[in-house]
Design a protein around this motif. Structure first.
Motif, PDB file in Angstrom:
ATOM      1  N   ALA A  50      -5.410  -6.493   7.289  1.00  0.00           N
ATOM      2  CA  ALA A  50      -5.607  -7.138   8.590  1.00  0.00           C
ATOM      3  C   ALA A  50      -6.372  -6.226   9.544  1.00  0.00           C
ATOM      4  O   ALA A  50      -7.213  -6.692  10.328  1.00  0.00           O
ATOM      5  CB  ALA A  50      -4.257  -7.514   9.204  1.00  0.00           C
ATOM      6  N   ALA A  51      -6.101  -4.923   9.464  1.00  0.00           N
ATOM      7  CA  ALA A  51      -6.785  -3.973  10.346  1.00  0.00           C
ATOM      8  C   ALA A  51      -8.285  -3.940  10.054  1.00  0.00           C
ATOM      9  O   ALA A  51      -9.117  -3.914  10.973  1.00  0.00           O
ATOM     10  CB  ALA A  51      -6.187  -2.582  10.190  1.00  0.00           C
ATOM     11  N   PHE A  52      -8.666  -3.944   8.776  1.00  0.00           N
ATOM     12  CA  PHE A  52     -10.081  -3.944   8.416  1.00  0.00           C
ATOM     13  C   PHE A  52     -10.771  -5.236   8.869  1.00  0.00           C
ATOM     14  O   PHE A  52     -11.882  -5.216   9.391  1.00  0.00           O
ATOM     15  CB  PHE A  52     -10.248  -3.768   6.907  1.00  0.00           C
ATOM     16  N   GLU A  66      -0.047  -2.680   2.335  1.00  0.00           N
ATOM     17  CA  GLU A  66       0.190  -4.029   2.849  1.00  0.00           C
ATOM     18  C   GLU A  66       1.203  -3.998   3.994  1.00  0.00           C
ATOM     19  O   GLU A  66       1.035  -4.696   5.001  1.00  0.00           O
ATOM     20  CB  GLU A  66       0.693  -4.944   1.722  1.00  0.00           C
ATOM     21  N   ARG A  67       2.261  -3.201   3.850  1.00  0.00           N
ATOM     22  CA  ARG A  67       3.248  -3.091   4.937  1.00  0.00           C
ATOM     23  C   ARG A  67       2.607  -2.535   6.198  1.00  0.00           C
ATOM     24  O   ARG A  67       2.975  -2.899   7.310  1.00  0.00           O
ATOM     25  CB  ARG A  67       4.409  -2.183   4.517  1.00  0.00           C
ATOM     26  N   GLY A  68       1.639  -1.641   6.022  1.00  0.00           N
ATOM     27  CA  GLY A  68       0.974  -1.042   7.164  1.00  0.00           C
ATOM     28  C   GLY A  68      -0.114  -1.907   7.767  1.00  0.00           C
ATOM     29  O   GLY A  68      -0.725  -1.530   8.766  1.00  0.00           O
ATOM     30  N   CYS A 117       3.253   3.726  -9.788  1.00  0.00           N
ATOM     31  CA  CYS A 117       3.014   4.352  -8.486  1.00  0.00           C
ATOM     32  C   CYS A 117       1.872   3.673  -7.737  1.00  0.00           C
ATOM     33  O   CYS A 117       1.862   3.644  -6.504  1.00  0.00           O
ATOM     34  CB  CYS A 117       2.743   5.846  -8.655  1.00  0.00           C
ATOM     35  N   THR A 118       0.875   3.123  -8.463  1.00  0.00           N
ATOM     36  CA  THR A 118      -0.259   2.513  -7.783  1.00  0.00           C
ATOM     37  C   THR A 118       0.147   1.262  -7.020  1.00  0.00           C
ATOM     38  O   THR A 118      -0.222   1.079  -5.852  1.00  0.00           O
ATOM     39  CB  THR A 118      -1.376   2.180  -8.790  1.00  0.00           C
ATOM     40  N   ILE A 119       0.935   0.393  -7.647  1.00  0.00           N
ATOM     41  CA  ILE A 119       1.375  -0.817  -6.954  1.00  0.00           C
ATOM     42  C   ILE A 119       2.305  -0.448  -5.805  1.00  0.00           C
ATOM     43  O   ILE A 119       2.359  -1.143  -4.783  1.00  0.00           O
ATOM     44  CB  ILE A 119       2.045  -1.809  -7.935  1.00  0.00           C
ATOM     45  N   GLN A 120       3.034   0.647  -5.946  1.00  0.00           N
ATOM     46  CA  GLN A 120       3.876   1.124  -4.849  1.00  0.00           C
ATOM     47  C   GLN A 120       3.003   1.500  -3.647  1.00  0.00           C
ATOM     48  O   GLN A 120       3.330   1.197  -2.504  1.00  0.00           O
ATOM     49  CB  GLN A 120       4.694   2.338  -5.303  1.00  0.00           C
ATOM     50  N   GLY A 121       1.880   2.169  -3.927  1.00  0.00           N
ATOM     51  CA  GLY A 121       0.963   2.527  -2.862  1.00  0.00           C
ATOM     52  C   GLY A 121       0.319   1.302  -2.227  1.00  0.00           C
ATOM     53  O   GLY A 121       0.151   1.238  -1.006  1.00  0.00           O
ATOM     54  N   VAL A 122      -0.036   0.319  -3.059  1.00  0.00           N
ATOM     55  CA  VAL A 122      -0.617  -0.926  -2.543  1.00  0.00           C
ATOM     56  C   VAL A 122       0.375  -1.629  -1.616  1.00  0.00           C
ATOM     57  O   VAL A 122       0.007  -2.136  -0.542  1.00  0.00           O
ATOM     58  CB  VAL A 122      -1.027  -1.861  -3.702  1.00  0.00           C
ATOM     59  N   ALA A 123       1.641  -1.642  -2.029  1.00  0.00           N
ATOM     60  CA  ALA A 123       2.669  -2.272  -1.194  1.00  0.00           C
ATOM     61  C   ALA A 123       2.780  -1.569   0.155  1.00  0.00           C
ATOM     62  O   ALA A 123       2.947  -2.220   1.198  1.00  0.00           O
ATOM     63  CB  ALA A 123       4.013  -2.252  -1.915  1.00  0.00           C
ATOM     64  N   ALA A 124       2.672  -0.239   0.152  1.00  0.00           N
ATOM     65  CA  ALA A 124       2.736   0.520   1.402  1.00  0.00           C
ATOM     66  C   ALA A 124       1.561   0.173   2.312  1.00  0.00           C
ATOM     67  O   ALA A 124       1.711   0.040   3.535  1.00  0.00           O
ATOM     68  CB  ALA A 124       2.760   2.018   1.110  1.00  0.00           C
TER      69      ALA A 124
END
Length: 243
Positions: free
Chosen positions: A224-226, A218-220, A209-216
């Motif tokens: 780059a925003a930071f 990155e998609r968002g 689940c953690t890498i799934q959250g990381v992928a989300a």
């Protein structure tokens, strides 16, 4: 509580983080912790032994020693391991806890003797620096004392809080967990000296689940925003100061 005896089934990153955190907080002494893992994980057991914990290849030995057992193995093997522990578990002791993703209280209770006391916890690795954030729920036979033990053993920002609310957490609890998670992660970077990428890799299990959250994230475009936020704020500061 300072003499609490704790057994870890599994010797990976989460078990090591909690063991070190418990020792640092004075909740348990190194000699009050026993860790079990297969021989193939001898290097992990050696790391536990280096901080003073007892080690064994026998899960039952760890369970028999303990007031609290922490299941810190992969979710797929939890039922088998719990079934193997049955001769060592009674309604009196130990309290059996799990930090494995997706392992329900019903699964834990079904694979242990009747009236076993179980708790399910979802923690994070900043427990290593005593800034962990954990959510837990109690099994049918867990007592109020078990809840207090769990609170002591597992030291439990707006966008993160909104995510927690979306998934069913009360907003005050979600906000507290989000803030604690960010603070704990920052302290992990400062106190361990590890690169943030390394700390991220240590908790991203394959297909988890953690890498799934990381992928989300990155998609968002979070990274780059930071970077853009720092750039734009710096440019604005320079413009305002006239330099």
């Amino acid at each position: 509580m300072a003499t609490l005896r704790i057994g870890f089934i599994g010797a990976g990153n989460m078990a090591q983080a909690f063991a070190k955190g418990l020792i640092a907080a004075g909740v348990a002494k190194p000699q009050g912790i026993v860790v079990s893992s297969p021989k193939v994980d001898q290097h992990l057991l050696d790391q536990m032994a280096a901080i003073g914990c007892g080690t064994t290849y026998n899960n039952r030995e760890a369970a028999s020693f303990s007031d609290v057992v922490v299941m810190a193995v992969k979710p797929a093997v939890i039922p088998r391991v719990l079934h193997d522990l049955q001769p060592c578990v009674t309604p009196a002791r130990p309290l059996v806890t799990s930090v494995a993703l997706g392992v329900t209280l019903a699964t834990m209770e079904a694979n242990l003797p009747p009236e076993s006391r179980v708790m399910r916890i979802m923690p994070n690795t900043p427990a290593l620096v005593q800034l962990g954030a954990s959510v837990f729920c109690r099994g049918a036979h867990a007592t109020d004392e078990d809840v207090q033990t769990t609170r002591r053993v597992y030291l439990a920002i707006e966008a993160l809080a909104d995510g927690g609310v979306r998934m069913g957490l009360p907003r005050p609890l979600s906000l507290k967990l989000a803030a604690q998670t960010v603070m704990g992660a920052a302290k992990m970077v400062l106190e361990t000296g590890k690169h943030p990428g390394q700390l991220k890799d240590e908790v991203c299990s394959p297909g988890g689940c953690t890498i799934q959250g990381v992928a989300a994230l990155e998609r968002g475009g979070l990274r780059a925003a930071f970077i853009s936020a720092v750039h734009d704020a710096t440019v604005k500061s320079i413009e305002t100061s006239g330099k």
